[in-house]
Design an enzyme around this catalytic site. Sequence first.
Site, PDB file in Angstrom:
ATOM      1  N   ASP A  39      24.349 -40.384  44.622  1.00  0.00           N
ATOM      2  CA  ASP A  39      24.619 -41.205  45.811  1.00  0.00           C
ATOM      3  C   ASP A  39      25.812 -42.125  45.580  1.00  0.00           C
ATOM      4  OD1 ASP A  39      24.301 -42.808  48.246  1.00  0.00           O
ATOM      5  OD2 ASP A  39      22.285 -41.965  48.291  1.00  0.00           O
ATOM      6  N   VAL A  75      29.685 -35.750  47.980  1.00  0.00           N
ATOM      7  CA  VAL A  75      29.473 -34.295  48.053  1.00  0.00           C
ATOM      8  C   VAL A  75      30.614 -33.556  48.758  1.00  0.00           C
ATOM      9  CG1 VAL A  75      26.939 -34.451  48.025  1.00  0.00           C
ATOM     10  CG2 VAL A  75      28.144 -34.518  50.230  1.00  0.00           C
ATOM     11  N   ASN A 101      20.635 -33.173  50.676  1.00  0.00           N
ATOM     12  CA  ASN A 101      20.016 -34.168  51.556  1.00  0.00           C
ATOM     13  C   ASN A 101      21.008 -35.206  52.085  1.00  0.00           C
ATOM     14  OD1 ASN A 101      17.621 -36.080  52.337  1.00  0.00           O
ATOM     15  ND2 ASN A 101      18.849 -37.267  50.877  1.00  0.00           N
ATOM     16  N   SER A 153      18.337 -30.489  61.058  1.00  0.00           N
ATOM     17  CA  SER A 153      17.744 -31.496  61.936  1.00  0.00           C
ATOM     18  C   SER A 153      17.341 -30.828  63.243  1.00  0.00           C
ATOM     19  CB  SER A 153      18.778 -32.585  62.224  1.00  0.00           C
ATOM     20  OG  SER A 153      18.353 -33.365  63.320  1.00  0.00           O
ATOM     21  N   TYR A 166      26.967 -34.089  64.804  1.00  0.00           N
ATOM     22  CA  TYR A 166      25.801 -33.960  63.920  1.00  0.00           C
ATOM     23  C   TYR A 166      25.045 -32.651  64.215  1.00  0.00           C
ATOM     24  CZ  TYR A 166      21.479 -35.691  61.638  1.00  0.00           C
ATOM     25  OH  TYR A 166      20.369 -35.853  60.842  1.00  0.00           O
ATOM     26  N   LYS A 170      24.556 -29.697  61.460  1.00  0.00           N
ATOM     27  CA  LYS A 170      23.212 -29.336  61.018  1.00  0.00           C
ATOM     28  C   LYS A 170      22.900 -27.871  61.280  1.00  0.00           C
ATOM     29  CE  LYS A 170      21.520 -33.042  59.147  1.00  0.00           C
ATOM     30  NZ  LYS A 170      21.452 -33.079  57.667  1.00  0.00           N
TER      31      LYS A 170
HETATM   32  P1  NAI Z   1      19.674 -42.293  54.698  1.00  0.00           P
HETATM   33  O1  NAI Z   1      20.882 -42.858  55.339  1.00  0.00           O
HETATM   34  O2  NAI Z   1      18.638 -43.236  54.197  1.00  0.00           O
HETATM   35  O3  NAI Z   1      20.050 -41.330  53.491  1.00  0.00           O
HETATM   36  C1  NAI Z   1      21.226 -40.582  53.421  1.00  0.00           C
HETATM   37  C2  NAI Z   1      21.829 -40.790  52.051  1.00  0.00           C
HETATM   38  O4  NAI Z   1      22.960 -39.918  51.898  1.00  0.00           O
HETATM   39  C3  NAI Z   1      22.307 -42.218  51.820  1.00  0.00           C
HETATM   40  O5  NAI Z   1      21.715 -42.758  50.660  1.00  0.00           O
HETATM   41  C4  NAI Z   1      23.805 -42.069  51.685  1.00  0.00           C
HETATM   42  O6  NAI Z   1      24.410 -43.013  50.801  1.00  0.00           O
HETATM   43  C5  NAI Z   1      23.929 -40.636  51.177  1.00  0.00           C
HETATM   44  N1  NAI Z   1      25.271 -40.113  51.411  1.00  0.00           N
HETATM   45  C6  NAI Z   1      26.063 -40.324  52.486  1.00  0.00           C
HETATM   46  N2  NAI Z   1      27.246 -39.726  52.308  1.00  0.00           N
HETATM   47  C7  NAI Z   1      27.206 -39.128  51.095  1.00  0.00           C
HETATM   48  C8  NAI Z   1      28.128 -38.347  50.357  1.00  0.00           C
HETATM   49  N3  NAI Z   1      29.352 -38.077  50.838  1.00  0.00           N
HETATM   50  N4  NAI Z   1      27.761 -37.869  49.148  1.00  0.00           N
HETATM   51  C9  NAI Z   1      26.523 -38.120  48.656  1.00  0.00           C
HETATM   52  N5  NAI Z   1      25.611 -38.874  49.306  1.00  0.00           N
HETATM   53  C10 NAI Z   1      25.947 -39.354  50.520  1.00  0.00           C
HETATM   54  O7  NAI Z   1      19.033 -41.291  55.786  1.00  0.00           O
HETATM   55  P2  NAI Z   1      17.807 -40.278  55.694  1.00  0.00           P
HETATM   56  O8  NAI Z   1      17.109 -40.381  56.996  1.00  0.00           O
HETATM   57  O9  NAI Z   1      17.036 -40.430  54.456  1.00  0.00           O
HETATM   58  O10 NAI Z   1      18.575 -38.871  55.713  1.00  0.00           O
HETATM   59  C11 NAI Z   1      18.428 -37.876  54.725  1.00  0.00           C
HETATM   60  C12 NAI Z   1      18.805 -36.534  55.336  1.00  0.00           C
HETATM   61  O11 NAI Z   1      17.860 -36.182  56.336  1.00  0.00           O
HETATM   62  C13 NAI Z   1      20.167 -36.518  56.038  1.00  0.00           C
HETATM   63  O12 NAI Z   1      20.800 -35.281  55.797  1.00  0.00           O
HETATM   64  C14 NAI Z   1      19.810 -36.630  57.493  1.00  0.00           C
HETATM   65  O13 NAI Z   1      20.815 -36.120  58.333  1.00  0.00           O
HETATM   66  C15 NAI Z   1      18.528 -35.826  57.530  1.00  0.00           C
HETATM   67  N6  NAI Z   1      17.690 -36.078  58.683  1.00  0.00           N
HETATM   68  C16 NAI Z   1      17.020 -37.261  58.790  1.00  0.00           C
HETATM   69  C17 NAI Z   1      16.237 -37.489  59.893  1.00  0.00           C
HETATM   70  C18 NAI Z   1      15.419 -38.713  60.028  1.00  0.00           C
HETATM   71  O14 NAI Z   1      14.620 -38.785  60.998  1.00  0.00           O
HETATM   72  N7  NAI Z   1      15.526 -39.685  59.128  1.00  0.00           N
HETATM   73  C19 NAI Z   1      16.171 -36.515  61.001  1.00  0.00           C
HETATM   74  C20 NAI Z   1      16.846 -35.274  60.746  1.00  0.00           C
HETATM   75  C21 NAI Z   1      17.591 -35.100  59.622  1.00  0.00           C
END
Ligand code: NAI
Length: 302
Positions: A39, A75, A101, A153, A166, A170
């Site tokens: 991260d 990433v 993720n 998603s 997005y 996805k």
């Molecule tokens: P979050 O914002 O808490 O976690 C995402 C993480 O990805 C963050 O820690 C961020 O620093 C990291 N990140 C961002 N850009 C990055 C990069 N270039 N390289 C490495 N890491 C990077 O959000 P959440 O909800 O935990 O999301 C996790 C995954 O789940 C994402 O792919 C999101 O699109 C997907 N998702 C989440 C949903 C939800 O309801 N929370 C719904 C559908 C999909």
Amino acid sequence: MDKIDFKNRVAVITGSGSGLGRIYALELAKRGVSVVVNDPGGSRDGSGSDSRAADAVVEEIIIAGGKAVANYDSVVSIEGGANIIKTAVDTFGKVDILVNNAGILRDKSLLKITDDDWESVLSVHLKGTFCVSQAAFTVMKENNYGRIVNTASGAGIYGNYGQLNYCAAKMGIVGLMNGLSIEGAKYNIKCNTIAPVAASRMTEDIFTPEMNDRLKPEYVAPMVLFLASEKNQVTKMIFNCAGGWFSRAEIVCSPGKLFDISSESSQELTPEVIEQYWNAISSLEETKPLATLVDTFEYIYA
Ligand code: NAI
């Protein structure tokens, strides 16, 4: 029920400094998996960076008696993907599990999306999944073992207002899985995709406190761990995971309508013929998932 064995396994979880990724990292580490917590620690829209995000999760794992190392690469580049996987190989000797993720949000409706909004969302989600998967595939292929779990998603699979970039990213990840799972089959590399819903900073201004209670990331993690385990033998599948609900989503093909085009006297194919047979063409009766594109030939040459 026997406990699923994760002994000697090594996992890379992108974007595991917060939200869902953090929970996957903690749960895998609890089961003895050595974890790379990747991260760069930016904000929800991808701006900035802060190494404390990954460090805090690594510390949590180590205090609980687990094994983890931080990696702060983004990433979005081939070099970043290679470095993330190198961290796993240099520290723990291999990589068995990759959870793609990492994610950011730049929600806007079509007419308001800028070039940067498009590029950054597509880069982190879609290109990022490609870059880390490519590097992991090299190691997994050598070891004849790999489990890759991608993150799509419902927004992409079913559509959602104001998230066009997005949604596209996805759904691209689903396409990436389709290709990767076919290429990985002969090396025992399984690739599946989840569509989660969970309370995180991504959804903090969307869900009510009652919804947050119901939508804990902990309720998504069991499917990710199962798909990441040796027990999992499926590949190229999509699963909705939210609030204790697990279900399969699938892209299916219908038998449709095959017109006779074999001779001069065959019916001429015109837009009016499409209109006439619309119900048969668009019906979802007797649909099925196809293993590969080639399976459509079964209908064409029926
Ligand atoms: P979050 O914002 O808490 O976690 C995402 C993480 O990805 C963050 O820690 C961020 O620093 C990291 N990140 C961002 N850009 C990055 C990069 N270039 N390289 C490495 N890491 C990077 O959000 P959440 O909800 O935990 O999301 C996790 C995954 O789940 C994402 O792919 C999101 O699109 C997907 N998702 C989440 C949903 C939800 O309801 N929370 C719904 C559908 C999909």
